[in-house]
Design an enzyme around this catalytic site. Structure first.
Site, short mmCIF file in Angstrom:
data_model
loop_
_atom_site.label_atom_id
_atom_site.label_comp_id
_atom_site.label_asym_id
_atom_site.label_seq_id
_atom_site.Cartn_x
_atom_site.Cartn_y
_atom_site.Cartn_z
N HIS A 1 0.85 -1.20 0.00
CA HIS A 1 0.00 0.00 0.00
C HIS A 1 0.88 1.25 0.00
O HIS A 1 1.87 1.32 0.72
CB HIS A 1 -0.89 -0.03 1.25
N ALA B 1 9.87 8.52 10.94
CA ALA B 1 8.40 8.49 10.90
C ALA B 1 7.84 9.21 9.68
O ALA B 1 6.63 9.19 9.45
CB ALA B 1 7.81 9.09 12.17
N GLY B 2 8.71 9.85 8.87
CA GLY B 2 8.26 10.50 7.64
C GLY B 2 7.38 11.70 7.89
O GLY B 2 7.73 12.61 8.64
#
Lengths: 298, 298
Positions: free
Chosen positions: A82, A171-172
């Site tokens: 995803h 964590a972006g």
């Protein structure tokens, strides 16, 4: 709970269920917060949580869960089918009862601000909370995914709404926003010809000239040897389920096929279906106050 | 509230609102009990209360309210247009959520027993709680009304289920029982010919050879110059609203008239309308667990 808001945060962990439990724990045993559902997909390597609550306690629990996800998930090591851009990928707030979209927008901005200040996690406001038209659509924000995000946020067009021109190292980034409840509504046809489902989907969906709040595509159901028009009803209070149903019935005639059944996937707000009953029975002057369960929930 | 039962007690006071408030107070401020509605009709000299709750707290509150009604209402002085036989006239218990008819029958019998032992108020068990077929129907039990009840209870056929062969001197007798939720559903026709509404009502209702759980009669809506088929749907889980609607549509054709709209009067359980949506959309494999509000209420 007098005022109810739903939140459906998506986390980028769907394999290590111990980590998922740690994140979900943020929604457990909290006054004014109710965990309704959560499910993990190992192929997507992603978990989706459904929680409802009163605005303040819900806000606190969501911020806590985002904090746990930052601790538990390392996006530099994340693989999954995803598309994703952060440990907490997306956090939509949805008005359910005695709450407006405006309140959800406000709530999403409060969460965004605190998440940046507390964790230095950059935030994009999306959907109804978006600061510009090109930032409404999640897939446009997420394009490039985690791996491309460090470069993308340097572009002026893609500066985060909260944060600087860099991502959180592990964590972006996260998208937070408000949107109406979404209903996954599928209509099955008595044919195995996918091109017919595709043609009907194009006629019904917004981008093809159809109904404003419908996303649709044709899908094969191989085990049943039929095809389906798979829809996301993105605002059932404006585009009703019966409108897309009747339009598909009408379009199907043209191809000599007919509807054999429909499906609702996942959770659906009561009002999406009450609205259908009101239409087909032609109920005059109906008020939601007349629904026993609405009164019990007051 | 995990398990929800509804109770709709009818009290024989609709003029002295101070007395009504004293009775209704029994349902206020009680943990596990929620007063949803109450209304008084001065011509009927009667008040109808709608309350929901968990079985035990609801039971206690209902017994308390019956006690207050005994104290406040003197049936030897009562006048009103509505048939009545006691200070508390009738007390139906209705399963709403995670509760069965059997549990409501049990509850009604517990209340009946305690009301007799505590207040010496004789009780008829009625509807699903009835001890014999001829005692199911409230209007048959109530025939003769308060004034005729002292004689009626002496007949073996009409001995109370709890109590001796005499009435309470000022509070009369009461009917207590369990029944399914009742939906008042009216269908309007584009004609002012009452005989057409009467003919259709006869075809649709149970006693005329129609649907099992439908009571129906023709009614004139003089202000709109149309007629209506006024129905009580007495068990919508077995006879659906769409069945009576479609049957009326079908019968109306015969007389060259058509349906112009429908009405739902008062409260309606969510499932009565969800059932309609499921039918018209042809939803496959739908579960009530998919309704967001059901999950919130769990």
């Amino acid at each position: 709970m007098n005022k109810i808001i739903e939140c459906v945060p998506n986390f980028s962990e769907g394999q290590d269920l111990k980590k998922v439990e740690k994140i979900v724990d943020a929604f457990r045993g909290k006054e004014g917060v109710k965990l309704l559902d959560y499910s993990s997909d190992p192929d997507h390597n992603r978990s989706v949580v459904t929680v409802v609550g009163e605005p303040e306690p819900l806000k606190k629990a969501v911020i806590e869960a985002i904090g746990v996800a930052i601790k538990e998930i390392d996006m530099t090591k994340h693989h999954g089918q995803h598309p994703r851009m952060g440990a907490t990928d997306v956090v939509p707030f949805i008005p359910i009862k005695n709450a407006t979209t405006e309140e959800c927008i406000e709530l999403s901005k409060e969460v965004a601000k605190e998440v940046w200040e507390k964790y230095q996690l950059p935030v994009f406001l999306y959907e109804k909370s978006a600061s510009a038209k090109h930032r409404q659509n999640l897939s446009k924000i997420r394009k490039g995914q985690f791996e491309g995000m460090a470069e993308k946020v340097k572009e002026e067009k893609w500066h985060p709404d909260f944060g600087e021109e860099k991502i959180h190292p592990t964590a972006g980034v996260v998208a937070i926003g408000a949107r109406p409840p979404l209903v996954a509504f599928n209509v099955n046809l008595n044919t195995n010809d996918l091109s017919i489902a595709d043609k009907i989907a194009k006629k019904v969906r917004y981008i093809g000239g159809g109904l404003r709040y419908v996303k649709a595509m044709g899908v094969e159901l191989k085990d049943r040897n039929i095809v389906q028009i798979s829809m996301n009803m993105t605002d059932f209070s404006k585009t009703s389920l019966y409108q897309s149903f009747e339009m598909i019935k009408f379009e199907a005639k043209r191809w000599g096929v007919s509807i054999v059944g429909t499906e609702i996937i996942g959770l659906v707000p009561m009002m999406a279906l009450i609205d259908v009953a009101e239409y087909y029975l032609g109920i005059e002057n109906f008020s939601t106050d007349q629904i026993l369960e609405s009164r019990i929930m007051e």
